[in-house]
Design an enzyme around this catalytic site. Structure first.
Site, short mmCIF file in Angstrom:
data_model
loop_
_atom_site.label_atom_id
_atom_site.label_comp_id
_atom_site.label_asym_id
_atom_site.label_seq_id
_atom_site.Cartn_x
_atom_site.Cartn_y
_atom_site.Cartn_z
N CYS A 424 0.81 -1.22 0.00
CA CYS A 424 0.00 0.00 0.00
C CYS A 424 0.84 1.27 0.00
O CYS A 424 0.51 2.23 -0.70
CB CYS A 424 -0.94 0.00 1.18
SG CYS A 424 -0.11 -0.11 2.77
N HIS A 468 -2.06 0.57 7.14
CA HIS A 468 -2.37 0.89 5.75
C HIS A 468 -1.99 2.34 5.51
O HIS A 468 -1.77 3.10 6.45
CB HIS A 468 -3.89 0.69 5.52
CG HIS A 468 -4.28 0.71 4.09
ND1 HIS A 468 -3.73 -0.15 3.16
CD2 HIS A 468 -5.20 1.47 3.41
CE1 HIS A 468 -4.28 0.09 1.99
NE2 HIS A 468 -5.17 1.08 2.11
N ASP A 484 -7.91 5.58 -2.33
CA ASP A 484 -7.04 4.49 -1.88
C ASP A 484 -6.45 3.81 -3.09
O ASP A 484 -7.10 2.99 -3.75
CB ASP A 484 -7.85 3.50 -1.04
CG ASP A 484 -6.94 2.47 -0.39
OD1 ASP A 484 -5.74 2.42 -0.76
OD2 ASP A 484 -7.41 1.74 0.50
#
Lengths: 675, 327
Positions: A424, A468, A484
């Protein structure tokens, strides 16, 4: 028991512990010290560990040989060595950890020169201090068990010291009674725990070293900083929903990183108040309680759009809308938060802010910059540019992996054009760089995504593995919008746990793997108990206490007074109750009871029975003093004599007659007094 | 506890305690009226420790630290009535220790009794003497001895007796104070190397009495007779018993050993009053040991000659009560 010689020799080490110390106050005290130091032994540096072990060994050998107290220069020299050793191991003296280490060493030294009961009582006090210091390392049920057992042993040592003039064998009635006293104190201790007003700490500044070296989120983003967390299944925080429901995409916001230097992202040092944060709209939708595990950082991870947060520590909201405490969260801390849902009011940015939030260092990531700039030329509207960047990401067919190939510099370029794989933080980094290149203000948010529901108590457990990072971009019409980039590589990451999303298994914690559900369930139950313990026992602080008082119906402005009054009453009642429990028992014999009532009555009228006076003599004396009540007195004494000495009357029958006669006598005496 | 230094309030406190301790009869039962309780130095240092631990718990927000401190404090609170109950209900009786010569040891028997079965470690303190006594649930009563030096001739009392306990943890001390009525006779100290009484003292036949110093332990075993039950054990010659022989009595106390009148005026060379009484005492003992009938002439009167234990003690009591200014 007689053991064969070789076995006995092998177990001599055990018998030493019981042999020379048996029955002395030193035996339980030594055990308590072992519990206190054993529970925190691994926290000491090796030099201190060796020192404690050596001193304890020397103390034990000298005790065993019956050697006297250590005196003179050897003592002073050892003390000096201890102090210097602490300085050498920690580098400084004044702090919590060197302080505890110094006491842990000096307690043995003091014991080496202990001579009197007073010395041993001082050692008991130091032992209690070391036991309390265990809680600085952790407050799990196991810690509590060790500490309370150690404290019980210390009190047993106190009892033995008080009994020392009587030279009794160990385990006698006196020690059992001391144990009963400890048990009787438990209800009062519980009341005090609930009622005594908690003083919010700290009273003095926490030393800088208080708790160091925790794993967890850092507040800068560099390549690989989150992927290392994905392998840890330690709990980051636990959330209990009090009202409302969590959204399906549960983004827990932490620090917001706005400053980019080409390699890493850092939070902005600016502390400009942001009025736009308060101008949010919509009612509170979710009220939740969050128990954050200790970390080295002040950041509190909150649900997006949390507008109210309360806790035992002072908290503030940064201009970016994330929450932080004024000091690092060195202890497990409980917060209550309220979050809204729905769109926020768009926030406006000054041209200076826009320039800062679109800044990119000139040399870094040339290919990504070029792609971003070409998108900016192709599209005029920021929304269209954003859509184009998303398209670009989707077309790259990025692979989501825990173990991306190592990247040295220009990580955005490498992720997008060379390896096309990452975790991520790589995607967030690349997306933010490209968005800035396209002229859109962008920042990176560190936090956690998802978390799993514990079926045992309905809480949401968020682990380090859920760490994250994502991006927020600013659009003039909508304000800050979350994007995201990981979803371009793995569209369902936001809704599903990491273990299901990642195809590859290696490197994932065992319990995140689907086939280990049974173990997961067991752990869920344990964690549910742990949460209850942490919230209601270990986390019982001033805030919790006030909440409890409110539930008892005490108005908050009066609650302190109520609590103090209740504490006083509880203390007095306990003392009275124990006093009453230990009173001399009333005789079981009904006859004797009535006779004593008679004696007490007459004693109140100035005629106490002499110890050697029989009932007949006493009766005669009483009758002479109160001639008018002669027949009433006779009616009391006669059945007593008849039942006790004559055997002509059943005891119960006589007791009934006496009770009746006593009532009559009391009336008579009252009449006489009034005349 | 009352400090040794004579503070002005001490007299008031003692008279207050005396009023409360006044009890009819020879025994004294501890009740809430006569029981005093205060923290000890150990209790004060324990409180200080708890305070420090409490600060530690506050400063580091240790909820379990609070729990520990509250439990330790609760134990101390519960220990107050427990300590009091250890002493309450104990009945104290002080017996008479019998007579002793000045300088010897008086052993006061103290009987401690309790109707309620309970573990009671008790410490007894009287002026210049100390003893421990333990009542357990299985023993209803126990006897302890307080050893006190017999100091001045006359009637001696035990003095201020303190019965105390620090059970169960030593943080509190419960105690009671009483002034036992029991008395002990203290006879004058016999002069160790007393010269023989003058020849004029003998009233019987004029022969010189043997030196009293030569007598004790020097018996020749020729005039012995077997002991029969009922005769005083103190005249048994234990040397023979120790060798495995039968119990034998010296015959020397048999009547007819002569009559002697020991006069105050014969003791002038001894010096001051106490020394003269010591010499008289030594002579009286010597005469008694030899089985003689003896009388004593004192400035304030004459005790006619007689023999036997009763007479001996009557004479010694008279010497014990001899007024110091009478000479």
């Amino acid at each position: 028991m007689i053991l064969p010689a070789p076995i006995a020799r092998r177990f001599r080490a055990l018998s030493l512990l019981t042999g020379p110390l048996a029955g002395t106050a030193a035996a339980p005290l030594a055990l308590a010290l072992v519990l206190a130091l054993g529970s925190q032994f691994e926290e000491f540096p090796p030099g201190i560990q060796a020192g404690i072990a050596l001193l304890a060994f020397v103390w034990f050998m000298r005790r065993r040989q019956g050697a006297g107290a250590l005196t003179g220069w050897r003592l002073w020299l050892t003390g000096l060595a201890c102090a210097l050793g602490v300085r050498w191991q920690y580098g400084y003296w004044f702090g919590q950890e060197p302080g505890v280490a110094l006491v842990a060493l000096l307690v043995w030294l003091k014991w080496l020169e202990a001579r009197s009961e007073r010395d041993e009582r001082l050692i008991a006090s130091l032992t209690l201090f070391l036991l309390t210091a265990v809680f600085l390392r952790g407050q799990t049920p196991l810690h509590a068990l060790a500490v309370f057992a150690g404290a019980g042993l210390t009190l047993l040592a106190c009892a033995r010291l008080a009994l020392s003039p009587f030279s009794l064998p160990p385990g006698g009635e006196g020690e059992r009674e001391a144990g009963r006293t400890m048990v009787r104190a438990i209800p009062l201790a519980l009341l005090l725990f609930i009622l005594v007003p908690r003083v919010p700490g700290p009273l003095w500044g926490l030393p800088a070293d208080a708790r160091a070296g925790r794993t967890g989120m850092s507040e800068t983003l560099e390549a690989g900083s989150i992927a290392s967390l994905a392998r840890s299944d330690e709990i980051a925080f636990v959330v209990e929903v009090l009202e409302g429901e969590l959204p399906s995409a549960r983004y827990w916001r932490g620090p917001v990183l706005e400053v980019y230097d080409g390699r890493s992202w850092k939070p902005s040092p600016w502390r400009v108040p942001n009025p736009a944060l308060d101008a949010t709209q919509g009612p509170a939708q979710v009220r939740y309680r969050s128990l954050q595990e200790p970390s080295d950082l002040p950041w509190i991870f909150t649900l997006e759009r949390t507008h109210v947060l309360r806790g035992a520590v002072d908290v503030e909201r940064t201009p970016t809308g994330s929450w932080r405490a004024r000091q690092p969260l060195l202890q497990r801390t409980l917060f209550t938060g309220e979050a809204r849902s729905g769109e926020p009011l768009p926030e406006t940015l000054t041209p200076t802010a826009i320039r800062a939030l679109t800044f990119l260092p000139p040399q870094a990531n040339p290919r990504t910059r070029e792609a971003g700039e070409s998108i900016a030329q192709a599209h005029l509207q920021p929304e269209a540019r954003l859509e184009a960047i998303a398209d670009f990401f989707r077309r790259r067919q990025l692979r989501y992996t825990l173990t991306p190939p190592p990247m040295e510099r220009d990580s955005a370029d490498q992720v997008l054009f060379d390896t096309r794989a990452g975790f991520c933080e790589h995607f967030a980094d690349a997306f933010a760089v490209m968005a800035r290149a396209a002229g859109i203000p962008a920042r990176i948010v560190l936090g956690y995504l998802g978390g799993e529901r514990n079926p045992a108590n309905g809480t949401w457990v968020i682990r380090q593995a859920d760490a994250h990072s994502w991006v927020e971009v600013w659009l003039a019409r909508r304000g800050w919008v979350r994007v995201d980039p990981t979803t371009f590589a793995q569209p369902d990451r936001a809704e599903r746990p990491l273990g299901e999303v990642l195809g590859e298994r290696e490197g994932l914690p065992l319990l995140l793997r689907p086939e280990w559900r049974w173990a997961w369930r067991l752990r869920a139950q344990l964690e549910a108990w742990e949460y209850g313990w942490n919230v209601w026992v270990a986390g019982f602080d001033a805030e919790r206490q006030h909440r409890l008082w409110q539930r008892l119906g005490w108005r908050s402005d009066r609650a302190l007074g109520w609590a103090l009054a209740a504490t006083g009453i509880a203390l007095a009642l306990t003392a009275l109750l124990v006093w009453w429990l230990q009173r001399p028992p009333a005789p079981r014999d009904p006859l004797e009871r009535q006779w004593r009532r008679f004696c007490r009555l007459m004693a109140r009228h100035g005629l106490a029975r002499a110890p050697a006076e029989g009932p007949l003599d006493y009766g005669r004396r009483v009758m002479n003093r109160f001639p008018e009540a002669r027949d009433a007195i006779d009616a009391v004494i006669r059945p007593y004599l008849a039942a006790r000495y004559g055997g002509r009357l059943e005891a119960d029958e006589a007791a009934a007659a006496m009770r009746h006669a006593l009532r009559r006598l009391r009336r008579r005496l009252r009449q006489e007094k009034s005349i | 506890m009352i400090p040794r230094g004579a503070a002005p309030w001490r007299g008031w406190l003692e008279s207050w305690q005396r009023r409360r301790a006044a009890a009819p009869g020879g025994t004294f039962t501890v009740t809430h009226r006569t029981l005093y309780i205060l923290p000890t130095a150990a209790g004060a240092s324990y409180a200080l420790t708890l305070f420090v631990l409490w600060l530690l718990a506050i400063n580091y927000s240790l909820s379990l630290g609070h729990a520990l401190v509250f439990w330790l404090a609760a134990v101390a609170v519960v220990a107050i009535p427990a300590t009091a109950a250890t002493l309450r209900g104990v009945t104290i009786g002080v017996g008479e220790p019998g007579a002793a010569f000045a300088g010897a040891i008086l052993r006061w028997p103290v009987t401690l009794r309790s109707e309620v079965a309970r573990f009671r470690p008790l410490e007894l303190t009287a002026p210049s003497s100390h003893a421990c006594a333990l009542l357990t649930p299985s023993t209803g009563s126990v006897r302890a001895f307080l050893e006190q030096q017999a100091e001045q001739r006359g009637l001696q009392r035990l003095g201020r007796l303190v019965v105390a306990t620090r059970h169960p943890f030593g943080w509190f001390r419960a105690w009671t104070v009483l002034w036992p009525a029991a008395t002990a006779w203290v006879y004058p100290r016999p002069e160790p190397e007393a010269p023989p009484w003058p020849a004029t003292a003998s009233l019987s036949d004029g022969t010189n009495a043997p030196s009293p110093a030569a007598l004790p332990g020097e018996e020749d075993f020729t005039d012995l007779r077997p002991w029969t039950a009922g005769e005083p054990l103190r005249r048994v010659v234990w040397k023979i018993v120790a060798r495995g022989g039968p119990r034998m009595l010296t015959k020397r106390e048999s009547p007819g050993g002569g009559i002697v009148l020991l006069r105050w005026s014969d003791t002038v060379e001894a010096g001051e009053t106490e020394a003269r009484l010591s010499r008289l005492c030594a002579w009286v003992l010597a005469a008694h040991r030899q089985g003689m009938a003896f009388g004593v002439e004192l400035p304030d009167g004459l005790i006619p000659p007689d023999r036997g234990e009763v007479h001996l003690h009557a004479v010694l009591r008279r010497l014990a009560l001899f007024p110091p200014e009478a000479a």
